[in-house]
Structures are given as structure tokens and as C-alpha cells.
Design a protein around this motif. Structure first.
Motif, PDB file in Angstrom:
ATOM      1  N   VAL A   1      37.889  37.317  43.622  1.00 17.00           N
ATOM      2  CA  VAL A   1      38.325  38.289  44.627  1.00 17.00           C
ATOM      3  C   VAL A   1      39.054  39.448  43.956  1.00 17.00           C
ATOM      4  CG1 VAL A   1      39.770  38.621  46.673  1.00 17.00           C
ATOM      5  CG2 VAL A   1      38.489  36.491  46.378  1.00 17.00           C
ATOM      6  N   ILE A   2      39.950  39.143  43.040  1.00 19.70           N
ATOM      7  CA  ILE A   2      40.699  40.195  42.342  1.00 19.70           C
ATOM      8  C   ILE A   2      39.754  41.084  41.543  1.00 19.70           C
ATOM      9  CG2 ILE A   2      42.466  40.622  40.584  1.00 19.70           C
ATOM     10  CD1 ILE A   2      43.892  38.096  41.595  1.00 19.70           C
ATOM     11  N   LYS A   3      38.753  40.471  40.905  1.00 18.26           N
ATOM     12  CA  LYS A   3      37.758  41.272  40.179  1.00 18.26           C
ATOM     13  C   LYS A   3      37.029  42.223  41.129  1.00 18.26           C
ATOM     14  CE  LYS A   3      33.658  41.022  37.223  1.00 18.26           C
ATOM     15  NZ  LYS A   3      32.662  40.135  36.575  1.00 18.26           N
ATOM     16  N   ARG A   4      36.647  41.726  42.323  1.00 22.70           N
ATOM     17  CA  ARG A   4      35.973  42.570  43.308  1.00 22.70           C
ATOM     18  C   ARG A   4      36.854  43.769  43.690  1.00 22.70           C
ATOM     19  NH1 ARG A   4      32.206  40.072  46.780  1.00 22.70           N
ATOM     20  NH2 ARG A   4      30.591  39.123  45.480  1.00 22.70           N
ATOM     21  N   LEU A   5      38.143  43.516  43.878  1.00 21.07           N
ATOM     22  CA  LEU A   5      39.057  44.605  44.202  1.00 21.07           C
ATOM     23  C   LEU A   5      39.113  45.624  43.069  1.00 21.07           C
ATOM     24  CD1 LEU A   5      42.001  42.565  45.797  1.00 21.07           C
ATOM     25  CD2 LEU A   5      40.394  44.051  46.998  1.00 21.07           C
ATOM     26  N   GLY A   6      39.123  45.116  41.836  1.00 17.26           N
ATOM     27  CA  GLY A   6      39.143  46.014  40.692  1.00 17.26           C
ATOM     28  C   GLY A   6      37.892  46.860  40.597  1.00 17.26           C
ATOM     29  N   GLU A   7      36.747  46.267  40.870  1.00 21.79           N
ATOM     30  CA  GLU A   7      35.483  47.002  40.822  1.00 21.79           C
ATOM     31  C   GLU A   7      35.393  48.054  41.923  1.00 21.79           C
ATOM     32  OE1 GLU A   7      32.667  43.454  38.919  1.00 21.79           O
ATOM     33  OE2 GLU A   7      32.920  43.621  41.097  1.00 21.79           O
ATOM     34  N   ALA A   8      36.091  47.788  43.035  1.00 20.03           N
ATOM     35  CA  ALA A   8      36.061  48.718  44.168  1.00 20.03           C
ATOM     36  C   ALA A   8      37.155  49.781  44.087  1.00 20.03           C
ATOM     37  CB  ALA A   8      36.206  47.941  45.475  1.00 20.03           C
ATOM     38  N   GLY A   9      37.914  49.788  43.014  1.00 23.20           N
ATOM     39  CA  GLY A   9      38.991  50.763  42.882  1.00 23.20           C
ATOM     40  C   GLY A   9      40.198  50.441  43.738  1.00 23.20           C
ATOM     41  N   LEU A  10      40.358  49.170  44.126  1.00 23.82           N
ATOM     42  CA  LEU A  10      41.442  48.764  45.009  1.00 23.82           C
ATOM     43  C   LEU A  10      42.474  47.896  44.286  1.00 23.82           C
ATOM     44  CD1 LEU A  10      39.305  47.870  48.171  1.00 23.82           C
ATOM     45  CD2 LEU A  10      40.763  49.884  47.844  1.00 23.82           C
ATOM     46  N   LEU A  11      42.519  48.002  42.967  1.00 20.34           N
ATOM     47  CA  LEU A  11      43.433  47.178  42.185  1.00 20.34           C
ATOM     48  C   LEU A  11      44.173  48.036  41.171  1.00 20.34           C
ATOM     49  CD1 LEU A  11      44.079  44.044  41.591  1.00 20.34           C
ATOM     50  CD2 LEU A  11      42.540  44.332  39.632  1.00 20.34           C
ATOM     51  N   ASN A  12      45.472  47.825  41.061  1.00 25.14           N
ATOM     52  CA  ASN A  12      46.228  48.401  39.945  1.00 25.14           C
ATOM     53  C   ASN A  12      45.941  47.538  38.721  1.00 25.14           C
ATOM     54  OD1 ASN A  12      47.626  50.497  41.450  1.00 25.14           O
ATOM     55  ND2 ASN A  12      48.767  48.835  42.420  1.00 25.14           N
ATOM     56  N   ARG A  13      44.938  47.939  37.951  1.00 27.83           N
ATOM     57  CA  ARG A  13      44.407  47.079  36.883  1.00 27.83           C
ATOM     58  C   ARG A  13      45.412  46.785  35.784  1.00 27.83           C
ATOM     59  NH1 ARG A  13      38.181  48.433  35.290  1.00 27.83           N
ATOM     60  NH2 ARG A  13      37.249  48.459  37.377  1.00 27.83           N
ATOM     61  N   ASP A  14      46.359  47.678  35.570  1.00 30.41           N
ATOM     62  CA  ASP A  14      47.281  47.518  34.454  1.00 30.41           C
ATOM     63  C   ASP A  14      48.512  46.690  34.785  1.00 30.41           C
ATOM     64  OD1 ASP A  14      45.639  49.025  32.842  1.00 30.41           O
ATOM     65  OD2 ASP A  14      46.676  50.906  33.256  1.00 30.41           O
ATOM     66  N   ALA A  15      48.599  46.190  36.016  1.00 29.38           N
ATOM     67  CA  ALA A  15      49.778  45.403  36.391  1.00 29.38           C
ATOM     68  C   ALA A  15      49.921  44.190  35.473  1.00 29.38           C
ATOM     69  CB  ALA A  15      49.672  44.967  37.850  1.00 29.38           C
ATOM     70  N   LEU A  16      51.122  43.952  35.007  1.00 27.61           N
ATOM     71  CA  LEU A  16      51.414  42.877  34.051  1.00 27.61           C
ATOM     72  C   LEU A  16      51.463  41.530  34.766  1.00 27.61           C
ATOM     73  CD1 LEU A  16      52.355  42.274  31.061  1.00 27.61           C
ATOM     74  CD2 LEU A  16      54.698  42.547  31.922  1.00 27.61           C
ATOM     75  N   THR A  17      51.043  40.480  34.080  1.00 32.32           N
ATOM     76  CA  THR A  17      51.130  39.116  34.610  1.00 32.32           C
ATOM     77  C   THR A  17      51.995  38.256  33.704  1.00 32.32           C
ATOM     78  OG1 THR A  17      49.258  38.165  33.402  1.00 32.32           O
ATOM     79  CG2 THR A  17      48.755  39.386  35.435  1.00 32.32           C
ATOM     80  N   VAL A  18      52.342  37.066  34.183  1.00 31.27           N
ATOM     81  CA  VAL A  18      53.143  36.142  33.380  1.00 31.27           C
ATOM     82  C   VAL A  18      52.408  35.687  32.131  1.00 31.27           C
ATOM     83  CG1 VAL A  18      54.629  35.277  35.238  1.00 31.27           C
ATOM     84  CG2 VAL A  18      52.374  34.230  34.849  1.00 31.27           C
ATOM     85  N   ALA A  19      51.107  35.896  32.077  1.00 30.18           N
ATOM     86  CA  ALA A  19      50.356  35.546  30.871  1.00 30.18           C
ATOM     87  C   ALA A  19      50.582  36.553  29.745  1.00 30.18           C
ATOM     88  CB  ALA A  19      48.864  35.453  31.184  1.00 30.18           C
ATOM     89  N   GLY A  20      51.270  37.651  30.061  1.00 24.91           N
ATOM     90  CA  GLY A  20      51.489  38.693  29.072  1.00 24.91           C
ATOM     91  C   GLY A  20      50.329  39.662  28.965  1.00 24.91           C
ATOM     92  N   GLU A  21      49.337  39.512  29.817  1.00 22.04           N
ATOM     93  CA  GLU A  21      48.173  40.386  29.857  1.00 22.04           C
ATOM     94  C   GLU A  21      48.143  41.117  31.188  1.00 22.04           C
ATOM     95  OE1 GLU A  21      44.897  37.845  27.321  1.00 22.04           O
ATOM     96  OE2 GLU A  21      45.108  37.400  29.455  1.00 22.04           O
ATOM     97  N   SER A  22      47.292  42.146  31.278  1.00 21.39           N
ATOM     98  CA  SER A  22      47.119  42.826  32.548  1.00 21.39           C
ATOM     99  C   SER A  22      46.315  41.945  33.494  1.00 21.39           C
ATOM    100  CB  SER A  22      46.388  44.156  32.346  1.00 21.39           C
ATOM    101  OG  SER A  22      45.013  43.926  32.069  1.00 21.39           O
ATOM    102  N   ILE A  23      46.441  42.195  34.773  1.00 23.68           N
ATOM    103  CA  ILE A  23      45.710  41.401  35.749  1.00 23.68           C
ATOM    104  C   ILE A  23      44.205  41.614  35.602  1.00 23.68           C
ATOM    105  CG2 ILE A  23      45.807  43.135  37.618  1.00 23.68           C
ATOM    106  CD1 ILE A  23      46.375  40.629  39.496  1.00 23.68           C
ATOM    107  N   TRP A  24      43.777  42.799  35.193  1.00 31.71           N
ATOM    108  CA  TRP A  24      42.347  43.058  35.007  1.00 31.71           C
ATOM    109  C   TRP A  24      41.803  42.273  33.817  1.00 31.71           C
ATOM    110  CZ3 TRP A  24      38.275  44.208  37.518  1.00 31.71           C
ATOM    111  CH2 TRP A  24      37.106  44.592  36.860  1.00 31.71           C
ATOM    112  N   ASP A  25      42.564  42.235  32.731  1.00 32.04           N
ATOM    113  CA  ASP A  25      42.112  41.463  31.568  1.00 32.04           C
ATOM    114  C   ASP A  25      41.926  39.992  31.920  1.00 32.04           C
ATOM    115  OD1 ASP A  25      41.946  43.590  29.824  1.00 32.04           O
ATOM    116  OD2 ASP A  25      44.001  43.346  29.075  1.00 32.04           O
TER     117      ASP A  25
END
Length: 581
Positions: free
Chosen positions: A334-358
């Protein structure tokens, strides 16, 4: 990616104020801990990880978390940390009266002080049931120590006579069927055993699954955490990986304030629209944002969610359950779909130390009947709708994906219930002057009015309407509703009736108009008459005296800002404090 620079390691940790050194105080703290058989070298400066566990046998959704906590400990030990399990307040949705929501803030306050007053360098938040996820996130946000969420996971699908049974959703459905004469009480009792057939939280996209999804979309849980069934071996693996990860987060000093930014909350709001998530997410995310210091409002919910299609075909909006959602790929798809549709702040940081898009860019959808293509979305505007007007000056919310399209623009005669007891006394009366064109209005069920703002907003319809085959009517209240519920239900009407909001002066026979597309809710009486009614209004009950109920009533804020306590908003940090020994 949101700017984050790890702190150098090694360095002196917060827990060393308790355990590091040879002074009397340090020996006092270490000595008592060692009566549990801990070796001396566990206190040598390695990160102390508090495993904050909401396990309770009276919180059925979380009753399996003791086993899961052991897996977290394995991970912490593997990564060179020192795990300590700490039981914290567990607000059970199914057991607490008058409502679990009344105790969300108490739980958050208790969690905050447990973190602040004890030797922890980082926290694993073990949650599951509806209020446990926001309460622990709120408490952790107030302290801002490195923290990560691991949820208990949803239960397995239920089945009754060949039909999928969604926890909660089918409770409402079967209950209405009994009132309509379509199901016998004996069949209803027989169906009970199929509603909760394994450990875990609700298997629908109710509030528990929604808040697990919100934690992941905020970046506060490892990718893929939200949907793994409670009994699946991969849930235990996720717990162990979470234990490993929190140790590195402490070493890097990666805190909730680094992850839960305005961009992260926008991602969560859009995710909620895409999954058809619970309206309860509105009040909880507003509460969490207030703790971490992010300016989040109802307008952000409408702005970010309005054009998001609902693509997850799960009850109560669709037909599948969390088990199928996991097999299809879960929230990362679902998050990937949002990213592909331009509906995601792709660079937002996660607890994994990576961006949510990565985290999600390479995942695949394994079942397009569960996670739908955009052109087959359940609804093209799936985000929570925020309505305003003279009946709700501060806003009210509605879930379009669970509503009847024919009722999203409606004008009807008000049938008023002064409170939940008045509703229960009248709703089954065949003499009640009501039909399917009416608008059911219930008052005094908001944060102060219930007290606690119970999940009673999805009022059951009167039997004489159900017998016509009608299954939905417009319903308006200042209450909440379960995330497992459905219908054209307008909730969180603010200001609430108990503080003199316009809802308090609605009368039987008043005409009410709603227009969801225009985001409008209107009590069709002259402005002068509305002002006159409000001026004459007086509270209908005495506020509680003594105990937590008085504290709650005195300090709880409105639903439109998250129903937190006024004195708890904002991040206060986790100072070591003064040692009294």
C-alpha cells in the motif's frame, strides 16, 4: 531523507547514572538488580532496553505478548543490549468500563513516567489492542528516548457456515440480523465461537489493525510489521529483529522526534485512507502529534486524505480480512502504491534508519483482489471526511469507504436521543416516530459527556426499519465508533454536547442537511434561534467528584484536538533526575 546524524558510539548512556560506577548509589541499584541472577558485566555500559509490555489476560488481544517479549529479549541480547521487561498499563477494549478510551491518557501518563523514572536507554513498545498502541506512542513521544513498536498481530480468519467472519464487523451485522428476524438468537450464540478463534487482535481493518498500520506508516515499526498474523512464526521473527534494531537505535540516538515529523503524519493520514482505516485513527494521531510537538489538525486530515483511493478490500469496507492482507503483501504494498501515485513523502525517516521509500520500493502485490488496482478502488475518495457547519463548528468526521453512497448527500428529520440510555430506552419501541429518511442524533457521548467518548456512535437501527430491509441511516453523535463498524455515521462532533456545543440543542423534528462532497453539516434553523437555544442551554449532569474520573473530566480536551489532557501535550524529555539514595 529527513536529516539525521547518528551520535558517536561508544558514549555514556542514561542508564549509567544508575548502574555505572563504584559509589554507594550505583552499588545499591546494581545490587538489587542482581538478585535476579544478572551477571555483573550486563551493567558495564551496554544499552538497557525497556520492553514495555501491555500483556494482560483481561486484554485478550495482547494475552500472547509474554511469549513475544521473550523473542524481543533474544534480539536485544544478540545485539549487545540488556533487556528488562516492564509491565505497563493495559487498556482493554473488550473489558474496560465505561470505555477504554477514558484510560488511554492514564496509560500514556503511566508509560511516560515509567520511562522517565527508570534506567532505560531505549524502549520496545509491545502493543496490540486499540488503545495500547496510541497510549504507548504518546508516552514514548513525551520522553523522546529511542523507541520502536512491535505489535501482537491480528487473529486468524473466522468462519461461520462457510462465511468469513470479521471480528467486530460481524458482531454488528449478526446483531442487526437478529433484530430483523433474519437470524435466531441460537445461531448468534453459535457464531460466537468463530469470531475469535486464535490469539491476536481484530482480524478486520478495525482500530487495532489500523493503529498497527499507523505505527508502520509513521516509521515507528519495522516495515511489514502491521499485518503478520499473531500465530505466524514470522511474528516472532519480527519481534526478535525489533529487539536487535532498538539497540542500534540507542547507539545512534535515533528518537521518536526524528521519525514522527509532519511529513510522517501526512504519510500516515494518506495510508489510513488507502486502507479504509478506522475513524479512531484521527483522534489518536492528533494525540500523538500533540505529544511530539507536531502541529497536526483536522484540516490536515481533510487535505491529505481527500483524494486518496481506498484500495484495501478488507472488512468493514470490503470483503477480506487481515490474514489475506498479509498474504497479499501487507502494508508495504500500500505504501509503495502511495509513493508511485505521488501521495507519499518518500524521504521520511523510519526506525530502520532508512527512508520509508527505500523500505518498500521493491515489494510486490501478490493478490490484486485484496490490494486493488486504483481503477478498481472501493472508493476514489477514501480518506476521512471532515465536515463543518453550524452543527459542528470545530468539525466532525465520517468514513466514506464504510458509508452508503446514497446517503452522502441527505436532508432528514432529526430523531434525538439525549444520551446512550435514552437511545436504549427508545430504539426498540414500535411507537418511535422514525423511518429510514430520518437522521438519528445522539448527544452527551463525547470526551466529557460519556465520560471517555465511548464507541456508541454506530447506533443500531430501529427494528421496524430493519424489517424493511434497510441497513443504513444517517447517524450523528459526539461519540466514536469501533473501527470494525460501518455505516453513514458522523462522529466526533465538536464541540461536544456536554460542553454546550450546538449538538446539545438539536430537537426532534429539526431538519439536518449533510453534504459530504461539500464537507458540510447544517442544522436548518435560523441563526437567531440557534443562538437563543445555546444561550438557554444548561449542563444536564453533575461532573464526577474524586479520583481519576474527576481528573479526566477537568483536563480532557475536545475530540478535534485528540482528547488528550491539557497538561500532557508537548515533549518533556526524559531527564535522569535526582537520585534519592
Amino acid at each position: 531523507m529527513t536529516a539525521f546524524t547518528p551520535k558517536p558510539w561508544p558514549r555514556r548512556l542514561r542508564s549509567q547514572e544508575w548502574f555505572g560506577g563504584t559509589g554507594r548509589d550505583q552499588i545499591y541499584h546494581r545490587g538489587w538488580m542482581r538478585n535476579q541472577g544478572f551477571p555483573a558485566d550486563l551493567f558495564d555500559g551496554r544499552p538497557v532496553i525497556g520492553i514495555l509490555n501491555t500483556w494482560s489476560e483481561l486484554t485478550p488481544c495482547n494475552a500472547h505478548l509474554r511469549d513475544l517479549a521473550e523473542r524481543v529479549k533474544w534480539g536485544v541480547y544478540e545485539a549487545g543490549g540488556f533487556p528488562v521487561e516492564v509491565p505497563v498499563f493495559s487498556a482493554s477494549e473488550s473489558a474496560f468500563r465505561p470505555t477504554a478510551m477514558m484510560f488511554r491518557n492514564l496509560a500514556a501518563m503511566a508509560v511516560e513516567e515509567a520511562i522517565r523514572g527508570q534506567p532505560m536507554d531505549g524502549c520496545v513498545l509491545m502493543v496490540g489492542c486499540d488503545k495500547t498502541t496510541p497510549s504507548l506512542l504518546m508516552g514514548a513521544a513525551s520522553c523522546d528516548l529511542p523507541s520502536i513498536v512491535v505489535t501482537g498481530g491480528p487473529m486468524l480468519n473466522g468462519y461461520f457456515r462457510g462465511e468469513r467472519v470479521g471480528s467486530g464487523t460481524h458482531l454488528w451485522k449478526f446483531s442487526e440480523a437478529v433484530k430483523a428476524g433474519e437470524m435466531t438468537p441460537e445461531e448468534f450464540s453459535e457464531a460466537e465461537a468463530s469470531m475469535s478463534r486464535s490469539p491476536g487482535s481484530c482480524n478486520t481493518m478495525g482500530t487495532a489493525s489500523t493503529m498497527a498500520s499507523m505505527a508502520e506508516a509513521l516509521g515507528m515499526a519495522l516495515s511489514g510489521n502491521a499485518a503478520i498474523p499473531a500465530v505466524d512464526s514470522r511474528r516472532r521473527m519480527m519481534a526478535q529483529l525489533t529487539g536487535r534494531r532498538i539497540v542500534q537505535m540507542v547507539k545512534d540516538d535515533l528518537k521518536p522526534s526524528d521519525v514522527m515529523t509532519k511529513q510522517a503524519f501526512e504519510n500516515a493520514i494518506r495510508t489510513n485512507g488507502a486502507i479504509g482505516g478506522s475513524t479512531n485513527a484521527v483522534i489518536h494521531l492528533l494525540g500523538i502529534a500533540g505529544r511530539v510537538g507536531v502541529d497536526l489538525t483536522l484540516d490536515d486530515w481533510d487535505r491529505c486524505g481527500r483524494d486518496v483511493p481506498t484500495i484495501v478490500n478488507l472488512m468493514p469496507s470490503g470483503k477480506y480480512l487481515m490474514e489475506e492482507f498479509f498474504y497479499a503483501g501487507g502494508l508495504p504494498v500500500v505504501i509503495k502504491r502511495l509513493g508511485e501515485a505521488g501521495l507519499l513523502n518518500r524521504d521520511a525517516l523510519t526506525v530502520a534508519g532508512e527512508s520509508i521509500w527505500d523500505q518498500v520500493k521493491d515489494v510486490r502485490n501478490h493478490d490484486e483482489d485484496v490490494i486493488l488496482p486504483t481503477e478498481r478502488a472501493l472508493t476514489s475518495h477514501g480518506g476521512i471526511a471532515v465536515l463543518r457547519g453550524n452543527l459542528a463548528p470545530n468539525g466532525a468526521v465520517l468514513k466514506p469507504s464504510a458509508s452508503s453512497p446514497r446517503l452522502l448527500k441527505h436532508r432528514g428529520r432529526a430523531v434525538v436521543f439525549e444520551d446512550i440510555d435514552d437511545y436504549k430506552a427508545k430504539i426498540n419501541d414500535e411507537a418511535l416516530d422514525i423511518d429510514e429518511t430520518c437522521v438519528m442524533v445522539m448527544k452527551n457521548c463525547g470526551p466529557k459527556g460519556y465520560p471517555g467518548m465511548a464507541e456508541v456512535g454506530n447506533m443500531g437501527l430501529p427494528p421496524k426499519v430493519l424489517r424493511k430491509g434497510i441497513t443504513d441511516m444517517v447517524r450523528i453523535s459526539d461519540a466514536r465508533m469501533s473501527g470494525t463498524a460501518y455505516g453513514t455515521v458522523i462522529l466526533h462532533t465538536s464541540p461536544e454536547a456536554a460542553v454546550g456545543g450546538p449538538l446539545a440543542v438539536v430537537r426532534d423534528g429539526d431538519m439536518i442537511e449533510i453534504d459530504v462532497e461539500a464537507r458540510r453539516i447544517h442544522l436548518d434553523i435560523p441563526d437567531a434561534e440557534l443562538a437563543e437555544r445555546l444561550a438557554a442551554w444548561k449542563p444536564g449532569f453533575e461532573p464526577p467528584v474524586g479520583g481519576y474520573a474527576q481528573l479526566f473530566h477537568t483536563h480532557v480536551q475536545g475530540a478535534d484536538t485528540g482528547a488528550d489532557f491539557d497538561f500532557l501535550r508537548g515533549c518533556r524529555g526524559a531527564p535522569v533526575g535526582r537520585d534519592s539514595h
